[in-house]
Enzyme design. Structure first.
Site, PDB file in Angstrom:
ATOM      1  N   ARG A 187      21.264 -55.401 -77.284  1.00 50.22           N
ATOM      2  CA  ARG A 187      21.474 -56.800 -76.881  1.00 50.22           C
ATOM      3  C   ARG A 187      22.277 -57.645 -77.871  1.00 50.22           C
ATOM      4  NH1 ARG A 187      16.160 -59.547 -74.449  1.00 50.22           N
ATOM      5  NH2 ARG A 187      15.489 -59.429 -76.637  1.00 50.22           N
ATOM      6  N   ASP A 188      22.924 -57.027 -78.835  1.00 52.88           N
ATOM      7  CA  ASP A 188      23.817 -57.801 -79.706  1.00 52.88           C
ATOM      8  C   ASP A 188      24.885 -56.907 -80.326  1.00 52.88           C
ATOM      9  OD1 ASP A 188      24.842 -60.103 -80.801  1.00 52.88           O
ATOM     10  OD2 ASP A 188      23.471 -60.132 -82.509  1.00 52.88           O
TER      11      ASP A 188
END
Length: 226
Positions: free
Chosen positions: A51-52
Site C-alpha cells: 500500500r505504499d
C-alpha cells in the site's frame, strides 16, 4: 536496533540519472523492476498488501544488482475484517480505485503503483505528478504519454500498460508480471551489473512463492531449471 545499510533508494537512482540528462538503462530497469514484482508476489502470497510502493521505498544495492522493499508501515492484510483505509499510498502512485473512493480494494493497488514506478524509470520523471487529488484523478484517466510508448521497448510497454489498467481486475498479478516477456532477458540473457558481477539470485523461489505461482512457475523459471 541495528539496521541493514542500503546505499541508495530508487528515487535517488532516478534523480542521479536525470541530473546528467539520462534515464536508467533498460537492462537495469528490468533487473530492478523484476525484483520489485517478485517481492510483491511474496507479500501478496502471505496475504499482505504493501500500500505504499514508490521509488523512496525501494532500496537499491547497485554493486550487487539487488532491490529490496522497505517501509511496511502501511502494509495490511486486506481480508482481516478491519476497515481498509481509503487515504493510503502516496498520491503520485495511488491507484484509481483509491483516488475515487473505493474501500474494498485488492492487492492490485500495489500493481498500479509498481507500474507507475516502472514508467518513471523509463521517463526519468513522475508519470502522474498531480498536485491535488482532483488533478491526480484527471491525470490517471488519460492515455499514457506518447513519449513513453516511443522510447520504451515494446515488451516493456506491454507490461506497463497492463499494470496501469484503470480496471483493477485487468491488471496482472505480481507473479504474472514477472512472467512477462520483457523479463526473458533476465531468464535467458547475459546481463551483467555495472561492476561486471553476475546477476543476483532471481529464480530461487521458495515454497510459498511456488505455491502462489501455481502452473505459472514453468514460465517464471529458465528452461534449464525446469
Amino acid at each position: 536496533m541495528g539496521m541493514e545499510y542500503a546505499p541508495n533508494n530508487m528515487h535517488q537512482m532516478i534523480r542521479g540519472y536525470a541530473d546528467i540528462g539520462l534515464t536508467m538503462p533498460t537492462e537495469y530497469a528490468k533487473l530492478y523492476t523484476y525484483q520489485m514484482f517478485r517481492a510483491l508476489g511474496y507479500m501478496h502470497a502471505l496475504g499482505l498488501c504493501h500500500r505504499d510502493i514508490k521509488p523512496r521505498n525501494l532500496l537499491v544495492y547497485p554493486n550487487w544488482g539487488v532491490l529490496k522493499l522497505c517501509d511496511f508501515g502501511s502494509a495490511k492484510n486486506l481480508n482481516d475484517g478491519r476497515p481498509n483505509a481509503l487515504y493510503i499510498c502516496s498520491r503520485h502512485y495511488r491507484a484509481p480505485e483509491l483516488l475515487f473512493g473505493t474501500r474494498n480494494y485488492t492487492v492490485a493497488v500495489d500493481i498500479w503503483s509498481a507500474g507507475c514506478v516502472y514508467a518513471e524509470l523509463i521517463l526519468g520523471r513522475i508519470l502522474y505528478p498531480g498536485k491535488t487529488v482532483a488533478e491526480q484523478r484527471n491525470l490517471v484517466t488519460r492515455q499514457l504519454p506518447k513519449e513513453l510508448i516511443e522510447i520504451a521497448p515494446p515488451d516493456v510497454v506491454e507490461l506497463v500498460i497492463s499494470t496501469l489498467s484503470l480496471k483493477a481486475s485487468l491488471r496482472p498479478s505480481a507473479f504474472e508480471s514477472c512472467a512477462y516477456r520483457c523479463y526473458d532477458q533476465l531468464r535467458y540473457g547475459d546481463i551483467l551489473i555495472p561492476n561486471d558481477q553476475p546477476l543476483p539470485p532471481l529464480f530461487n523461489f521458495n515454497h510459498t512463492e511456488v505455491k502462489a505461482a501455481g502452473i505459472l512457475i514453468k514460465e517464471l523459471l529458465p528452461r534449464q531449471l525446469l
